[in-house]
Structure formats: structure tokens, C-alpha cells
Design a protein around this motif. Structure first.
Motif, mmCIF file in Angstrom:
data_model
loop_
_atom_site.group_PDB
_atom_site.id
_atom_site.type_symbol
_atom_site.label_atom_id
_atom_site.label_comp_id
_atom_site.label_asym_id
_atom_site.label_seq_id
_atom_site.Cartn_x
_atom_site.Cartn_y
_atom_site.Cartn_z
ATOM 1 N N LYS A 50 0.803 -1.229 0.000
ATOM 2 C CA LYS A 50 0.000 0.000 0.000
ATOM 3 C C LYS A 50 0.832 1.274 0.000
ATOM 4 C CE LYS A 50 -3.482 2.294 2.965
ATOM 5 N NZ LYS A 50 -3.431 3.505 2.224
ATOM 6 N N ARG A 51 0.541 2.145 -0.947
ATOM 7 C CA ARG A 51 1.072 3.499 -0.951
ATOM 8 C C ARG A 51 0.047 4.444 -0.314
ATOM 9 N NH1 ARG A 51 2.352 4.992 -6.917
ATOM 10 N NH2 ARG A 51 2.864 6.975 -5.905
ATOM 11 N N ALA A 52 0.509 5.611 0.061
ATOM 12 C CA ALA A 52 -0.388 6.591 0.682
ATOM 13 C C ALA A 52 -1.425 7.075 -0.321
ATOM 14 C CB ALA A 52 0.412 7.770 1.207
ATOM 15 N N ILE A 53 -2.610 7.340 0.155
ATOM 16 C CA ILE A 53 -3.614 8.024 -0.660
ATOM 17 C C ILE A 53 -3.084 9.423 -0.984
ATOM 18 C CG2 ILE A 53 -5.969 8.956 -0.652
ATOM 19 C CD1 ILE A 53 -6.761 6.592 1.126
ATOM 20 N N ALA A 54 -3.235 9.851 -2.218
ATOM 21 C CA ALA A 54 -2.709 11.143 -2.647
ATOM 22 C C ALA A 54 -3.301 12.272 -1.812
ATOM 23 C CB ALA A 54 -3.019 11.366 -4.123
ATOM 24 N N PRO A 55 -2.524 13.329 -1.557
ATOM 25 C CA PRO A 55 -3.016 14.421 -0.698
ATOM 26 C C PRO A 55 -4.343 15.021 -1.147
ATOM 27 C CG PRO A 55 -0.652 14.634 -1.025
ATOM 28 C CD PRO A 55 -1.110 13.511 -1.912
ATOM 29 N N SER A 56 -4.504 15.251 -2.441
ATOM 30 C CA SER A 56 -5.767 15.843 -2.905
ATOM 31 C C SER A 56 -6.940 14.911 -2.645
ATOM 32 C CB SER A 56 -5.679 16.163 -4.401
ATOM 33 O OG SER A 56 -5.465 14.980 -5.157
ATOM 34 N N GLU A 57 -6.703 13.613 -2.776
ATOM 35 C CA GLU A 57 -7.764 12.638 -2.562
ATOM 36 C C GLU A 57 -8.031 12.413 -1.085
ATOM 37 O OE1 GLU A 57 -6.529 9.288 -4.985
ATOM 38 O OE2 GLU A 57 -5.950 10.707 -6.551
ATOM 39 N N MET A 58 -6.977 12.435 -0.256
ATOM 40 C CA MET A 58 -7.164 12.295 1.182
ATOM 41 C C MET A 58 -7.938 13.488 1.739
ATOM 42 S SD MET A 58 -6.946 10.666 4.021
ATOM 43 C CE MET A 58 -5.828 9.278 3.792
ATOM 44 N N ALA A 59 -7.661 14.683 1.234
ATOM 45 C CA ALA A 59 -8.396 15.865 1.694
ATOM 46 C C ALA A 59 -9.885 15.717 1.399
ATOM 47 C CB ALA A 59 -7.831 17.117 1.029
ATOM 48 N N LEU A 60 -10.214 15.225 0.207
ATOM 49 C CA LEU A 60 -11.617 15.000 -0.140
ATOM 50 C C LEU A 60 -12.225 13.911 0.732
ATOM 51 C CD1 LEU A 60 -14.056 15.465 -2.000
ATOM 52 C CD2 LEU A 60 -13.046 13.791 -3.580
ATOM 53 N N LEU A 61 -11.471 12.848 0.948
ATOM 54 C CA LEU A 61 -11.977 11.738 1.744
ATOM 55 C C LEU A 61 -12.250 12.174 3.185
ATOM 56 C CD1 LEU A 61 -12.546 8.743 1.060
ATOM 57 C CD2 LEU A 61 -10.311 8.182 2.001
ATOM 58 N N LYS A 62 -11.412 13.027 3.733
ATOM 59 C CA LYS A 62 -11.606 13.486 5.107
ATOM 60 C C LYS A 62 -12.889 14.288 5.271
ATOM 61 C CE LYS A 62 -6.815 13.516 6.708
ATOM 62 N NZ LYS A 62 -5.630 14.360 7.085
ATOM 63 N N THR A 63 -13.337 14.920 4.192
ATOM 64 C CA THR A 63 -14.580 15.690 4.278
ATOM 65 C C THR A 63 -15.809 14.845 4.006
ATOM 66 O OG1 THR A 63 -14.473 16.356 1.945
ATOM 67 C CG2 THR A 63 -13.368 17.773 3.564
ATOM 68 N N THR A 64 -15.661 13.792 3.170
ATOM 69 C CA THR A 64 -16.817 12.985 2.783
ATOM 70 C C THR A 64 -16.952 11.684 3.569
ATOM 71 O OG1 THR A 64 -15.519 11.967 1.015
ATOM 72 C CG2 THR A 64 -16.814 13.929 0.453
ATOM 73 N N ALA A 65 -15.832 11.127 4.014
ATOM 74 C CA ALA A 65 -15.847 9.858 4.760
ATOM 75 C C ALA A 65 -14.730 9.889 5.802
ATOM 76 C CB ALA A 65 -15.688 8.677 3.814
ATOM 77 N N PRO A 66 -14.853 10.722 6.832
ATOM 78 C CA PRO A 66 -13.751 10.904 7.791
ATOM 79 C C PRO A 66 -13.340 9.639 8.515
ATOM 80 C CG PRO A 66 -15.785 11.947 8.569
ATOM 81 C CD PRO A 66 -16.010 11.580 7.141
ATOM 82 N N LYS A 67 -14.282 8.748 8.809
ATOM 83 C CA LYS A 67 -13.920 7.517 9.506
ATOM 84 C C LYS A 67 -13.032 6.648 8.625
ATOM 85 C CE LYS A 67 -15.864 3.612 12.056
ATOM 86 N NZ LYS A 67 -17.120 2.936 12.512
ATOM 87 N N SER A 68 -13.367 6.538 7.354
ATOM 88 C CA SER A 68 -12.532 5.766 6.433
ATOM 89 C C SER A 68 -11.163 6.416 6.276
ATOM 90 C CB SER A 68 -13.208 5.658 5.068
ATOM 91 O OG SER A 68 -14.386 4.881 5.147
ATOM 92 N N ALA A 69 -11.134 7.726 6.155
ATOM 93 C CA ALA A 69 -9.869 8.429 6.009
ATOM 94 C C ALA A 69 -8.962 8.171 7.205
ATOM 95 C CB ALA A 69 -10.117 9.920 5.837
ATOM 96 N N TYR A 70 -9.525 8.154 8.381
ATOM 97 C CA TYR A 70 -8.770 7.919 9.618
ATOM 98 C C TYR A 70 -8.047 6.574 9.556
ATOM 99 C CZ TYR A 70 -8.177 7.318 14.745
ATOM 100 O OH TYR A 70 -7.684 7.100 16.012
ATOM 101 N N GLY A 71 -8.764 5.532 9.139
ATOM 102 C CA GLY A 71 -8.193 4.190 9.137
ATOM 103 C C GLY A 71 -7.291 3.885 7.957
ATOM 104 N N LEU A 72 -7.386 4.684 6.889
ATOM 105 C CA LEU A 72 -6.618 4.420 5.670
ATOM 106 C C LEU A 72 -5.347 5.256 5.568
ATOM 107 C CD1 LEU A 72 -9.527 4.253 3.051
ATOM 108 C CD2 LEU A 72 -8.282 2.327 4.055
ATOM 109 N N ASP A 73 -5.064 6.045 6.568
ATOM 110 C CA ASP A 73 -3.960 6.998 6.492
ATOM 111 C C ASP A 73 -2.634 6.365 6.924
ATOM 112 O OD1 ASP A 73 -2.581 9.303 6.102
ATOM 113 O OD2 ASP A 73 -3.437 10.396 7.808
#
Length: 373
Positions: A50-73
Motif C-alpha cells: 500500500k502506498r499513501a492516498i494522494a493528498p488531494s484525494e485524502m483531503a476529499l476523503l476526510k470531508t466525505t468519509a472521515p472515519k474511512s480516512a482515519y483508518g486508511l492513512d
């Protein structure tokens, strides 16, 4: 004193089973003829590709699915670097893509573009080629250090051939075929019998028979794999060094497709995560070392190889909580998996390494049938 305890006494405390010092109590000749591969404890990584989720995509994910973003970081370096650092278990998640291209246009960067923001670079060329793909969640967490399964295997093989005395490497596999419940996402193909055969075929296209430990190698002439690991145990280290073995970490319906009409796993490449009573029982995933400690101990004592986890979903790292890590090592599970061979300083100094800094140590609990003296 049982033969197993006698073998344990011969080995000095702190002896590294991969790199024996050749001092009294830590001689490779003794280790290789007395210690079996299920009597070793080593470290592994979770979602190793696994590579990191790209910053632009992680920023979007944190606003739309914060719980998923937390665990996928979280993320890992290339597989060869993990092996260099001492990992002896890796995990690869695969999706079936026989024609190629199915997962080459992920949804999340499309949404970023539609919002008017710049997207981060992504090379989709490997995803357009036919074959099993390695990624975590299609459309969401899709960046991989080796997108093609065979490319991951070739990297592991190259490292293994360059280090022929390494302890056996476990490669666990999740077979991803669930859909992401969001508009614009791709439908994942199911792992039918043809897909299961493709897993074995792709592994055998890279690794030769002398580089693999298969269920048939362990079962030998025993009626079932379950009986084999409970009677005579796994190969000794002298036979297992420099080799890899695979285990499918899936639910029973998928295991049933993979096994077909076989009594155990005759002719197959992968061991399977199944119940202790199954004729195919040799490997098991028990990821909760705090809650499942007694079951892990019992399964190790019965001869099974167990993988557990020291952390999950970034929780332990964010809280610098070491309780699960310590329980994992104490459990006797042969492989302790982590996302933090190196600390993520954004969260804390939490990390996981083998006690004493070794690559592999004698398992702290008696494991399976005793080896001969």
C-alpha cells in the motif's frame, strides 16, 4: 524434558534464527536440523503493497468519509525494503482482472477533477495489462507499489534469490471482490473457479517448485493436511530457508471454491485460513491477540501457523498504545503483522520490531509436534 524443550534449551536466549552467531547455543547446523518453521516467530506487515492516498484525494476523503480516512492513512515502502528491514510476512490483496483495464480509471481522482482541483500524478499503465491486480480498495485506496500481482512476486523472488538463507516468508492474500457502495465505482469481478486457478498459475509463473512450500509439501503421505501438521509438523529450517509460502485469508465460501472437491488442498499453492477441524487446517489468521490469546496458544500448540496483528486502522499508532503489540508477541503467533515497522511521527513514536532486534526467534510457546533430536 520433552525433545522440544530440550531443543529450546540448546538455543541461547537472543539467538537470531536467520543469522545465527555461531556462538555456543546459536549454531546454524543445530538450528536447521532441530527447529521447524512453525517454531519460529517473526515480524510481518499488513497491506504490504500500500502506498499513501494522494493528498488531494485524502483531503476529499476526510470531508466525505472521515472515519474511512482515519483508518486508511498509512503506507509502506516497496516490498524489498520491508524485507531488508526484517519483515518475513507480507500481505497482498488481489482483484481479478483477466482482460486488463477494469481498475485503470479510479473514481476518487475523477471527483477531485470535477471539483476543480488539481489531481496528483498516477501511472495507470500497469492496471491496463491483463492479470491479477494488487490494491486495497478499488476507486478509493488504489495506489500500490506493485500494481500487478506478478510484479510483486518478481520483486519478492529477486530479493529471496539474493538472500538464499532467509527464513521462510509467508505471503497472505485477501481476494477482493466486494463493490464500493458509491456512485461511479467499478463492479468487482467475483473469484470463481477460473479466477482461483489464475492465482495458482500466476504464482507458479514466477516461483519454481524449489522456491515454494506448498500444502502437498507439508501433507506428504498423511491422509489430510490437518493430520500432517499435528503428527510430524512443518519442514525443518534446513529445508525451508530461502523459500516462500502463501496463505489465503478469506471466508469459507471462497475457500470452498478454491478447494473444490479436494480432501485437503492437493495440488494447490495456497494454504487457507480455515477452521481448526477442517481437513485443510494448517494456517489460521487470528488478528485479535488480546481477545483471542487462548485460541492462539491452543492452535500454536496443535501445530498450526498463526498470524496475528499488533495494530490496526492507525488506532495504536495515534494513541501510542502498545498493549496489543505486547500481547501479539506473547501469544506465540508465529507471525506478528504491523503497519509500523517504522514510526509515523505525525501520530507518535509507536513502532513494532522483533524483541532483541532479531529477524526471527524461537517461538516463546511450544509449537506443534516436537522435532527429533
Amino acid at each position: 524434558m520433552t525433545p522440544l524443550l530440550a531443543a529450546a534449551v540448546v538455543l541461547a536466549a537472543g539467538c537470531d534464527l536467520e543469522r545465527p552467531s555461531e556462538a555456543p547455543g546459536c549454531r546454524r547446523a543445530v538450528i536447521d536440523r532441530t527447529v521447524r518453521m512453525n517454531q519460529v516467530q517473526a515480524l510481518g506487515t499488513h497491506n504490504s503493497y500500500k502506498r499513501a492516498i494522494a493528498p488531494s484525494e485524502m483531503a476529499l476523503l476526510k470531508t466525505t468519509a472521515p472515519k474511512s480516512a482515519y483508518g486508511l492513512d498509512y503506507a509502506h515502502p516497496p516490498l524489498s525494503q520491508q524485507l531488508d528491514a526484517g519483515a518475513r510476512a507480507l500481505e497482498l490483496d488481489v482483484l481479478y482482472d483477466p482482460d486488463g483495464g477494469r481498475y485503470a480509471d479510479p473514481m476518487l481522482p475523477r471527483v477531485v477533477r470535477q471539483s476543480g482541483q488539481a489531481t496528483d500524478p498516477y501511472d495507470a499503465a500497469p492496471m491496463r495489462r491483463p492479470g491479477l491486480k494488487v490494491l486495497h480498495v478499488q476507486d478509493i485506496d488504489y495506489r500500490s507499489n506493485c500494481a500487478l500481482f506478478v510484479d510483486c512476486l518478481k520483486e519478492i523472488q529477486a530479493w529471496s534469490r539474493a538472500h538464499p538463507d532467509h527464513l521462510p516468508i509467508l505471503i497472505t492474500m485477501n481476494l477482493k471482490d466486494d463493490d464500493v457502495k458509491a456512485p461511479g465505482t467499478v463492479h468487482a469481478l467475483k473469484f470463481d473457479a477460473r479466477a482461483m486457478d489464475s492465482i495458482d498459475a500466476e504464482i507458479r509463473s514466477v516461483f519454481g517448485p524449489g522456491e515454494l512450500i506448498t500444502p502437498d509439501d507439508v501433507q506428504g503421505r498423511a491422509p489430510t493436511l490437518r493430520q500432517a501438521v499435528r503428527r510430524h509438523g512443518w519442514p525443518r529450517l534446513g529445508e525451508a530457508r530461502g523459500k516462500v509460502f502463501f496463505a489465503m485469508d478469506e471466508d469459507e465460501p471462497k475457500l470452498a471454491v478454491y478447494r473444490g472437491a479436494r480432501r485437503s488442498l492437493e495440488g494447490r499453492v495456497l494454504f487457507v485460513n480455515t477452521t481448526e477441524a477442517s481437513p485443510a487446517s494448517a494456517y489460521i489468521t487470528l488478528n485479535e491477540p488480546l481477545q483471542q490469546a487462548a485460541r492462539i496458544r491452543a492452535d500454536v500448540a496443535a501445530g498450526l501457523i498463526v498470524r496475528t496483528r499488533a495494530d490496526a486502522d492507525t488506532v495504536e499508532a495515534r494513541n501510542n498504545d502498545t498493549r496489543r503489540r505486547e500481547a501479539a508477541f506473547a501469544s506465540g503467533a508465529q507471525f506478528v503483522s504491523t503497519d509500523y515497522m517504522h514510526a509515523d511521527q505525525r501520530f507518535s513514536g509507536y513502532s513494532v520490531s522483533m524483541p532483541g532486534g532479531v529477524v526471527g526467534r524461537l517461538d516463546p510457546l511450544p509449537a506443534g509436534p516436537p522435532p527429533p533430536r
